[in-house]
Design a protein around this motif. Structure first.
Motif, PDB file in Angstrom:
ATOM      1  N   SER A  40     127.876  33.208   9.875  1.00 37.10           N
ATOM      2  CA  SER A  40     129.243  33.631  10.310  1.00 37.10           C
ATOM      3  C   SER A  40     129.355  33.456  11.799  1.00 37.10           C
ATOM      4  CB  SER A  40     128.966  35.524  10.065  1.00 37.10           C
ATOM      5  OG  SER A  40     127.839  35.706  10.859  1.00 37.10           O
ATOM      6  N   GLY A  41     128.533  33.074  12.673  1.00 31.56           N
ATOM      7  CA  GLY A  41     128.807  32.713  13.928  1.00 31.56           C
ATOM      8  C   GLY A  41     129.619  31.561  13.942  1.00 31.56           C
ATOM      9  N   VAL A  42     129.141  30.382  13.251  1.00 31.68           N
ATOM     10  CA  VAL A  42     130.214  29.229  13.272  1.00 31.68           C
ATOM     11  C   VAL A  42     131.261  29.103  12.460  1.00 31.68           C
ATOM     12  CG1 VAL A  42     127.965  27.678  13.909  1.00 31.68           C
ATOM     13  CG2 VAL A  42     128.843  27.837  11.468  1.00 31.68           C
ATOM     14  N   LYS A  43     131.556  30.034  11.529  1.00 32.25           N
ATOM     15  CA  LYS A  43     132.837  30.331  10.730  1.00 32.25           C
ATOM     16  C   LYS A  43     133.966  30.550  11.615  1.00 32.25           C
ATOM     17  CE  LYS A  43     132.947  32.191   6.637  1.00 32.25           C
ATOM     18  NZ  LYS A  43     132.791  33.025   5.355  1.00 32.25           N
ATOM     19  N   ILE A  44     133.650  31.204  12.832  1.00 36.67           N
ATOM     20  CA  ILE A  44     134.414  31.518  13.835  1.00 36.67           C
ATOM     21  C   ILE A  44     135.208  30.217  14.743  1.00 36.67           C
ATOM     22  CG2 ILE A  44     134.905  32.414  16.297  1.00 36.67           C
ATOM     23  CD1 ILE A  44     134.518  34.581  14.005  1.00 36.67           C
ATOM     24  N   THR A  45     134.240  29.194  14.884  1.00 35.19           N
ATOM     25  CA  THR A  45     134.662  28.098  15.186  1.00 35.19           C
ATOM     26  C   THR A  45     135.244  27.037  14.336  1.00 35.19           C
ATOM     27  OG1 THR A  45     132.471  28.154  16.346  1.00 35.19           O
ATOM     28  CG2 THR A  45     133.611  26.235  16.764  1.00 35.19           C
ATOM     29  N   GLU A  46     134.944  27.242  13.125  1.00 38.70           N
ATOM     30  CA  GLU A  46     135.530  26.540  12.010  1.00 38.70           C
ATOM     31  C   GLU A  46     137.074  27.051  11.894  1.00 38.70           C
ATOM     32  OE1 GLU A  46     132.968  26.795   8.491  1.00 38.70           O
ATOM     33  OE2 GLU A  46     131.959  24.953   8.981  1.00 38.70           O
ATOM     34  N   SER A  47     137.430  28.255  12.112  1.00 33.54           N
ATOM     35  CA  SER A  47     138.686  28.932  11.984  1.00 33.54           C
ATOM     36  C   SER A  47     139.431  28.491  12.951  1.00 33.54           C
ATOM     37  CB  SER A  47     138.422  30.335  11.690  1.00 33.54           C
ATOM     38  OG  SER A  47     137.503  30.684  10.633  1.00 33.54           O
ATOM     39  N   ASP A  48     138.832  28.177  14.152  1.00 32.86           N
ATOM     40  CA  ASP A  48     139.924  28.138  15.410  1.00 32.86           C
ATOM     41  C   ASP A  48     140.503  26.899  15.305  1.00 32.86           C
ATOM     42  OD1 ASP A  48     140.786  27.702  17.822  1.00 32.86           O
ATOM     43  OD2 ASP A  48     138.749  27.864  18.897  1.00 32.86           O
ATOM     44  N   ILE A  49     141.942  27.116  14.997  1.00 34.13           N
ATOM     45  CA  ILE A  49     142.658  25.765  15.046  1.00 34.13           C
ATOM     46  C   ILE A  49     143.139  25.095  16.195  1.00 34.13           C
ATOM     47  CG2 ILE A  49     144.191  26.404  12.812  1.00 34.13           C
ATOM     48  CD1 ILE A  49     146.559  27.230  14.860  1.00 34.13           C
ATOM     49  N   ASN A  50     142.707  25.670  17.393  1.00 34.05           N
ATOM     50  CA  ASN A  50     142.766  24.853  18.622  1.00 34.05           C
ATOM     51  C   ASN A  50     141.335  24.093  18.899  1.00 34.05           C
ATOM     52  OD1 ASN A  50     145.244  26.132  19.198  1.00 34.05           O
ATOM     53  ND2 ASN A  50     144.137  27.897  19.679  1.00 34.05           N
ATOM     54  N   ASN A  51     140.588  24.182  18.158  1.00 33.27           N
ATOM     55  CA  ASN A  51     139.143  23.445  18.225  1.00 33.27           C
ATOM     56  C   ASN A  51     139.489  21.937  17.668  1.00 33.27           C
ATOM     57  OD1 ASN A  51     136.524  22.182  17.923  1.00 33.27           O
ATOM     58  ND2 ASN A  51     135.914  24.372  18.552  1.00 33.27           N
TER      59      ASN A  51
END
Ligand code: SD4
Length: 326
Positions: A69-80
């Motif tokens: 669940s932690g890295v899903k936050i990063t995967e969802s970030d369209i600015n990353n």
């Protein structure tokens, strides 16, 4: 909290050290059988990922759920631009994603060269839990994801596509060179030690921007981008995957811990091994983070510029990693 404030917090509490990071300062309960649950992750995007991961650990959740669940936050970030939906494409304009996950029982799953799926980390977990395999790649991985109702996405996102077209105009048929410490921070790797004393890890990336079509880095390779041994510790990597693969980087870190190295010493050993193998590392950045069974953490990089985020019941900090070459 801003990065500067987090660093100041670290300095005020006196927790910075060139020999790893003392998470226990102020924790009077430390004893030989004591361990301290913790989550750590690469780069400053790790701060947001850690928050979500820690919420699970705090509620007595399992490390494997926390790291997913932690890295899903990063995967969802369209600015990353280096992970998930907003990731950079390869030379031919395809955003191909790599991810892997590993639990405390040495179960692991991985996807590589997967395109058009929002959460490769969850597909990797499904490979681990629903198939007899460890790794699925390309079209096969995508089919598996769609058969299992994973969300489809259209990549590259328009802004990234525009950037790629510009790059293509100027670099027609040229291979891109890796950038040392690019500001566009890289892969997220997240490691967690839960309240039961179990370790898990995850790693997810869009890989090297403008790579050759078909190229896969270290991130989805168990033992290179990530390794967990619940008897010893866990490690993950970021940086030039080709160099990390050459020394089976994350496995090397964990195996050094098995032989008595601290997480910090083990990360240093792996970095030195890469330098030995590669000889000229001027344009190669490789970085490791690691935790042991007690919750001690460490990190090391070839060059200056790598940082990682730590969260436990006492602290939330972003730490500048030690590095080998000045
Ligand atoms: C790769 N290790 O694909 C990843 C990318 C990365 O810093 O971490 N870059 O090689």
């Amino acid at each position: 909290m801003k990065r500067r404030d987090l660093i100041r917090l670290g300095m005020l509490t006196g927790v910075f050290s060139t020999h790893g990071f003392d998470l226990f300062s102020g924790d009077k309960k430390k004893s030989s059988d004591h361990f301290s649950p913790v989550v750590i992750s690469t780069w400053n995007h790790g701060l947001d990922a850690n928050k979500v991961a820690w919420d699970q650990i705090k509620m007595n959740g399992d490390a494997i759920d926390a790291v997913e669940s932690g890295v899903k936050i990063t995967e969802s970030d369209i600015n990353n631009r280096s992970v998930g939906i907003g990731g950079m494409p390869d030379m031919e304009g395809h955003v191909t994603l790599d991810a892997c996950i590993m639990d405390h029982n040495s179960n692991c799953g991985s996807v590589a060269f997967i395109e058009g799926i929002a959460h490769p980390i969850s597909v990797a977990r499904a490979v681990m839990e629903k198939t007899p395999h460890v790794m699925l790649v390309g079209e096969g991985a995508k089919k598996f994801a769609l058969d299992n109702d994973f969300k489809k996405i259209k990549t590259p996102i328009p802004e990234v596509k525009k950037q790629w077209k510009e790059w293509k105009k100027q670099n027609r048929d040229k291979l891109s060179k890796p950038k040392v410490n690019s500001e566009n921070h890289d892969t997220i790797g997240l490691l967690a030690l839960d309240k039961k004393g179990n370790l898990s890890g995850s790693c997810t990336t869009s890989g090297w921007a403008y790579k050759m079509h078909g190229r896969v880095g270290d991130s989805p390779i168990i033992g290179a981008g990530l390794f967990v041994d619940n008897e010893v510790g866990a490690a993950c990597a970021t940086g030039v995957g080709e160099s990390i693969i050459k020394i089976a980087g994350s496995h090397t870190v964990v195996e050094s811990m098995r032989h008595g190295f601290t997480p910090q010493e083990a990360c240093e050993e792996a970095v030195r091994r890469i330098i030995k193998v590669e000889k000229n590392v001027k344009n190669i950045q490789c970085c490791f983070i690691a935790i042991d069974k007690k919750g001690n953490v460490g990190s090391h990089a070839i060059h200056k510029g790598f940082n990682y985020a730590i969260k436990n019941s006492l602290k939330e900090v972003l730490v500048d990693s030690t590095y080998e070459l000045t």
